[in-house]
Design a protein around this motif. Structure first.
Motif, short mmCIF file in Angstrom:
data_model
loop_
_atom_site.label_atom_id
_atom_site.label_comp_id
_atom_site.label_asym_id
_atom_site.label_seq_id
_atom_site.Cartn_x
_atom_site.Cartn_y
_atom_site.Cartn_z
N ASP A 106 0.86 -1.18 0.00
CA ASP A 106 0.00 0.00 0.00
C ASP A 106 0.90 1.24 0.00
O ASP A 106 1.78 1.35 -0.84
CB ASP A 106 -0.97 -0.07 1.20
CG ASP A 106 -1.96 1.07 1.27
OD1 ASP A 106 -2.90 1.09 0.46
OD2 ASP A 106 -1.77 1.96 2.12
N SER A 130 0.53 -4.61 -3.85
CA SER A 130 -0.73 -3.91 -4.05
C SER A 130 -0.62 -2.71 -4.97
O SER A 130 -1.39 -2.60 -5.93
CB SER A 130 -1.35 -3.48 -2.70
OG SER A 130 -2.56 -2.79 -2.92
N LEU A 184 -12.23 -3.55 1.83
CA LEU A 184 -11.18 -3.78 0.84
C LEU A 184 -10.68 -5.23 0.83
O LEU A 184 -9.72 -5.52 0.12
CB LEU A 184 -10.01 -2.84 1.10
CG LEU A 184 -10.31 -1.34 1.09
CD1 LEU A 184 -9.03 -0.52 1.20
CD2 LEU A 184 -11.09 -0.92 -0.15
N SER A 185 -11.31 -6.11 1.59
CA SER A 185 -10.91 -7.51 1.65
C SER A 185 -11.80 -8.36 0.75
O SER A 185 -13.01 -8.10 0.62
CB SER A 185 -10.97 -8.03 3.09
OG SER A 185 -10.06 -7.32 3.91
N ASP A 273 -8.22 -6.18 -5.96
CA ASP A 273 -7.70 -4.99 -5.28
C ASP A 273 -7.74 -3.80 -6.23
O ASP A 273 -7.04 -3.80 -7.25
CB ASP A 273 -6.26 -5.26 -4.81
CG ASP A 273 -5.64 -4.09 -4.08
OD1 ASP A 273 -6.34 -3.10 -3.79
OD2 ASP A 273 -4.43 -4.17 -3.79
N GLY A 303 -7.94 -9.59 -2.21
CA GLY A 303 -8.23 -8.18 -2.08
C GLY A 303 -6.98 -7.36 -1.83
O GLY A 303 -5.89 -7.70 -2.28
N HIS A 304 -7.14 -6.31 -1.05
CA HIS A 304 -6.08 -5.32 -0.87
C HIS A 304 -5.00 -5.74 0.12
O HIS A 304 -3.83 -5.42 -0.08
CB HIS A 304 -6.70 -4.00 -0.41
CG HIS A 304 -5.71 -2.90 -0.20
ND1 HIS A 304 -4.98 -2.35 -1.21
CD2 HIS A 304 -5.31 -2.26 0.94
CE1 HIS A 304 -4.19 -1.40 -0.73
NE2 HIS A 304 -4.37 -1.33 0.58
#
Length: 327
Positions: A106, A130, A184-185, A273, A303-304
């Motif tokens: 991130d 990510s 975000l998952s 993501d 996801g993220h």
């Protein structure tokens, strides 16, 4: 001073331009520096620390300035990207090392990429989770974000005014974090066609679009308590100030416009993501922007929160890549 738990990890405070940087260290061997994203802490790497240590590496996860046990300088401008790069260099030096592999997720991915870009003599390889690498340059970030979302407001724009997002988050830090992580998952994110949680309705709040009532499978109640406990103690301003320096970073890094990262590199993204899918064009540019890229992995159905959602796959990819690097 009480510390959140880490399996066999040693907590330390080292001097840095921030004042002090808190880190958790495990293992011995070549140094691998791990940088978390928003809204997390060193704890985001709890699954990687023992795995990298077992593979023969000195794994070190830090609290980025403004987070956790690290210093929180006053003033928004104290969170410029180049200041964070200086913190990372100071950590490497404080650990008695001359170089490190740097890995980030991130915001940590962008900090890691910039560290490798501007201090290649210190950071000999870079792993990004990510957020793909996009070289400095292009339009001013605030102008780009202002054009996103139509009648809604993009979350990065929402975060810009000091105190605004803090007023939403801080009255219920734990609940807000639970909603953000769920949004975000992979297993808890809103279904396709639902209002996008990256945007805020006019006069609304970001949490209005968060899922409610269920934590993602990767996050236990105890793990949520660890994250919430840190932000309950520190507040959110330090973490949010990173977003408030994007235009300053754009100016500070003008000399590196369009510059590639030439060290060995790795990318891991999640197929679900938005940080990866929105920047798909950046991935296609990797032959130019990351000419020494070893591999670009997209984890299907992820996801993220990649290294927490899919720790075993992430650990295997990281250790395989690190093993292949020249010592």
């Amino acid at each position: 001073m009480s510390q959140p738990p880490a399996a066999d990890g040693a907590h330390r405070l080292v001097s840095s331009p921030a004042g002090r940087t808190h880190l958790v260290e495990q293992g011995s061997g070549p140094l691998v520096l791990l940088l978390h994203g928003f809204p997390e802490s060193w704890y985001a790497w709890r699954h990687q620390l023992p795995a990298l240590a077992a593979a023969g590496y000195r794994a070190v996860a830090i609290d980025v300035r403004g987070y956790g046990r690290s210093s929180k300088p006053d003033g928004v401008e104290a969170y410029r990207m180049l200041d964070l790069v200086s913190d990372n260099v100071a950590v490497v030096e404080a650990l008695g090392e001359r170089s490190a592999v740097i890995v980030g997720h991130d915001w940590g991915a962008t900090i890691a990429a910039t560290s490798a870009l501007v201090r290649p003599e210190v950071f000999r390889a870079v792993g990004l989770l990510s957020v793909p690498y996009t070289p400095p340059g292009g339009p001013r970030p605030s102008e780009v974000f202002a054009q996103m979302g139509g009648t809604d407001e993009f979350y990065v724009s929402y975060f810009q005014q000091p105190g605004r997002a803090e007023a939403e988050i801080e009255p219920d830090v734990r609940g807000w974090l639970a909603g953000f992580f769920a949004a975000l998952s992979a297993d808890t994110m809103p279904s396709p066609g639902a209002p996008d949680p990256h945007f805020v309705s006019r006069d609304g709040m970001l949490r209005d679009r968060f899922p409610a009532g269920r934590l993602p499978a990767w996050l236990s109640e105890h793990e949520l308590d660890v994250y919430a406990g840190e932000f309950e103690r520190t507040g959110m301003a330090g973490a949010l100030n990173r977003y408030r320096n994007m235009d300053r970073d754009w100016e500070d890094l003008a000399a590196f416009e369009s510059a590639p990262i030439t060290q060995p590199s790795l990318f891991i993204g999640g197929s679900l993501d938005s940080s990866t899918t929105w920047l798909a064009n950046a991935i296609t540019e990797y032959p130019t922007t990351l000419p020494a890229l070893a591999a670009s992995h997209i984890l299907e159905g992820c996801g993220h929160f990649i290294q927490q959602e899919r720790p075993r796959e992430t650990n295997q990819i990281l250790t395989d890549w690190l093993t292949a690097l020249a010592p």
